[in-house]
Scaffold this active site. Sequence first.
Site, PDB file in Angstrom:
ATOM      1  N   ARG A 120       0.869  -1.181   0.000  1.00  0.00           N
ATOM      2  CA  ARG A 120       0.000   0.000   0.000  1.00  0.00           C
ATOM      3  C   ARG A 120       0.904   1.229   0.000  1.00  0.00           C
ATOM      4  O   ARG A 120       2.037   1.181   0.493  1.00  0.00           O
ATOM      5  CB  ARG A 120      -0.880   0.030   1.245  1.00  0.00           C
ATOM      6  CG  ARG A 120      -1.808  -1.181   1.425  1.00  0.00           C
ATOM      7  CD  ARG A 120      -2.601  -1.069   2.714  1.00  0.00           C
ATOM      8  NE  ARG A 120      -3.533  -2.172   2.882  1.00  0.00           N
ATOM      9  CZ  ARG A 120      -3.293  -3.269   3.603  1.00  0.00           C
ATOM     10  NH1 ARG A 120      -2.117  -3.400   4.217  1.00  0.00           N
ATOM     11  NH2 ARG A 120      -4.190  -4.217   3.712  1.00  0.00           N
ATOM     12  N   LYS A 179      -2.147  -2.025   8.016  1.00  0.00           N
ATOM     13  CA  LYS A 179      -3.319  -1.461   8.692  1.00  0.00           C
ATOM     14  C   LYS A 179      -3.396  -1.977  10.128  1.00  0.00           C
ATOM     15  O   LYS A 179      -3.130  -3.149  10.389  1.00  0.00           O
ATOM     16  CB  LYS A 179      -4.600  -1.840   7.940  1.00  0.00           C
ATOM     17  CG  LYS A 179      -4.762  -1.116   6.612  1.00  0.00           C
ATOM     18  CD  LYS A 179      -6.112  -1.436   5.994  1.00  0.00           C
ATOM     19  CE  LYS A 179      -6.341  -0.621   4.732  1.00  0.00           C
ATOM     20  NZ  LYS A 179      -7.646  -0.912   4.118  1.00  0.00           N
ATOM     21  N   HIS A 196      -2.040   2.050  -5.888  1.00  0.00           N
ATOM     22  CA  HIS A 196      -2.804   0.822  -5.655  1.00  0.00           C
ATOM     23  C   HIS A 196      -2.885  -0.040  -6.910  1.00  0.00           C
ATOM     24  O   HIS A 196      -3.036  -1.256  -6.817  1.00  0.00           O
ATOM     25  CB  HIS A 196      -4.209   1.181  -5.158  1.00  0.00           C
ATOM     26  CG  HIS A 196      -4.623   0.377  -3.957  1.00  0.00           C
ATOM     27  ND1 HIS A 196      -3.952   0.429  -2.752  1.00  0.00           N
ATOM     28  CD2 HIS A 196      -5.629  -0.524  -3.795  1.00  0.00           C
ATOM     29  CE1 HIS A 196      -4.540  -0.391  -1.900  1.00  0.00           C
ATOM     30  NE2 HIS A 196      -5.550  -0.976  -2.501  1.00  0.00           N
ATOM     31  N   ARG A 221      -0.135  -2.459  -6.769  1.00  0.00           N
ATOM     32  CA  ARG A 221      -0.448  -3.512  -5.792  1.00  0.00           C
ATOM     33  C   ARG A 221      -1.406  -4.531  -6.413  1.00  0.00           C
ATOM     34  O   ARG A 221      -1.208  -5.742  -6.286  1.00  0.00           O
ATOM     35  CB  ARG A 221      -1.057  -2.857  -4.557  1.00  0.00           C
ATOM     36  CG  ARG A 221      -1.549  -3.792  -3.453  1.00  0.00           C
ATOM     37  CD  ARG A 221      -1.939  -2.946  -2.246  1.00  0.00           C
ATOM     38  NE  ARG A 221      -2.831  -3.615  -1.331  1.00  0.00           N
ATOM     39  CZ  ARG A 221      -2.442  -4.398  -0.319  1.00  0.00           C
ATOM     40  NH1 ARG A 221      -1.151  -4.651  -0.145  1.00  0.00           N
ATOM     41  NH2 ARG A 221      -3.315  -4.943   0.493  1.00  0.00           N
ATOM     42  N   HIS A 262      -4.220  -8.925   3.734  1.00  0.00           N
ATOM     43  CA  HIS A 262      -5.678  -8.919   3.831  1.00  0.00           C
ATOM     44  C   HIS A 262      -6.113  -9.724   5.040  1.00  0.00           C
ATOM     45  O   HIS A 262      -5.667 -10.858   5.236  1.00  0.00           O
ATOM     46  CB  HIS A 262      -6.309  -9.538   2.573  1.00  0.00           C
ATOM     47  CG  HIS A 262      -6.234  -8.656   1.375  1.00  0.00           C
ATOM     48  ND1 HIS A 262      -6.363  -9.139   0.081  1.00  0.00           N
ATOM     49  CD2 HIS A 262      -6.056  -7.315   1.250  1.00  0.00           C
ATOM     50  CE1 HIS A 262      -6.266  -8.134  -0.780  1.00  0.00           C
ATOM     51  NE2 HIS A 262      -6.073  -7.022  -0.098  1.00  0.00           N
ATOM     52  N   TYR A 272      -9.281 -11.148  -6.935  1.00  0.00           N
ATOM     53  CA  TYR A 272      -8.310 -11.361  -8.013  1.00  0.00           C
ATOM     54  C   TYR A 272      -8.633 -12.597  -8.838  1.00  0.00           C
ATOM     55  O   TYR A 272      -8.194 -12.717  -9.979  1.00  0.00           O
ATOM     56  CB  TYR A 272      -6.895 -11.438  -7.435  1.00  0.00           C
ATOM     57  CG  TYR A 272      -6.503 -10.118  -6.817  1.00  0.00           C
ATOM     58  CD1 TYR A 272      -6.203  -9.022  -7.619  1.00  0.00           C
ATOM     59  CD2 TYR A 272      -6.500  -9.946  -5.441  1.00  0.00           C
ATOM     60  CE1 TYR A 272      -5.901  -7.799  -7.057  1.00  0.00           C
ATOM     61  CE2 TYR A 272      -6.191  -8.719  -4.874  1.00  0.00           C
ATOM     62  CZ  TYR A 272      -5.899  -7.654  -5.690  1.00  0.00           C
ATOM     63  OH  TYR A 272      -5.615  -6.440  -5.139  1.00  0.00           O
TER      64      TYR A 272
END
Length: 299
Positions: free
Chosen positions: A149, A173, A245, A248, A271, A280
């Site tokens: 990110r 995160k 992004h 990514r 994630h 994806y």
Amino acid sequence: MTNWASYIKSYTDYLRIERGLSANTLVNYRFDLEKLTRYLEQNNMNISPVAIEAADLEAFLYHMAPQINARSQARLISALKNFFNFLVFEEYRKDSPMQLIEAPKLGRKLPETLSLTDVNNLVNAIDRSTAEGQRNVAILETLYGCGLRVSEAVTLRMSDLFPQEGFIRVVGKGDKQRYIPLADATYKFIRIYIETIRKHMIAAKGDEDILFLNRRGKRLTRAMIFTIIRQAADRAGIKKVISPHTLRHSFATHLLENGADLRAIQLMLGHESITTTEIYVHVDRSHLKKTIEAFHPRK
């Protein structure tokens, strides 16, 4: 206003301390809640968070609907639901006025990706004869080569690099750490930048360990990395609107196309849920066919 600010502060403190959410996420939550407080002010509705009713919130959402798209509406409704659930949890209210309000149904938006040729053209469009150019190549190679990110790239530290072990440490995160394999091809550009540029720079106080610095020795902003990528895309003749992004997304898609396991991609991307990574599969449906051909017992 009747003490909305104090309730919002209690809520964001809870999200920061107990849920470990990032500063950017907290800003987004606060921004959505402040839309409601501005609406109440503009309509002279002197209602506290513990007294507001579903009808008041429905009127607010009806007012906002023409101004924002379905995705933003869904985020706004989610922010309000979470806020009032917090008030119930803390026993400020007996029930949530958002309980019966539903968010609009959203289709799953597939991420924009670049082909491998586009990625190469993007990197090659950068002028490597300057210090900033060498840095920018290293940034793009790191964003793509490690699937970072943009917030993770700007906070990446020299001490997060473990080239002997072949990994980098990333703080994602919620301040969660993960380790991502560092390909030789990616580290080559990082090493060139460190040896020719970074080690000769005087870093600003507090940024001594930050990897990517601007000319003043300070860490780069997210906006600066967006600008670097968009300028490179213009020079490369890439017509898509791309961002950090996009690199990514391209990292994940290219791994999947080459047979990588979805669970491994989830871990590298950081994630929390595998369902986020599953998007994806929709980008590259050929992966499903390859899986059947490789593993079905009656192939």
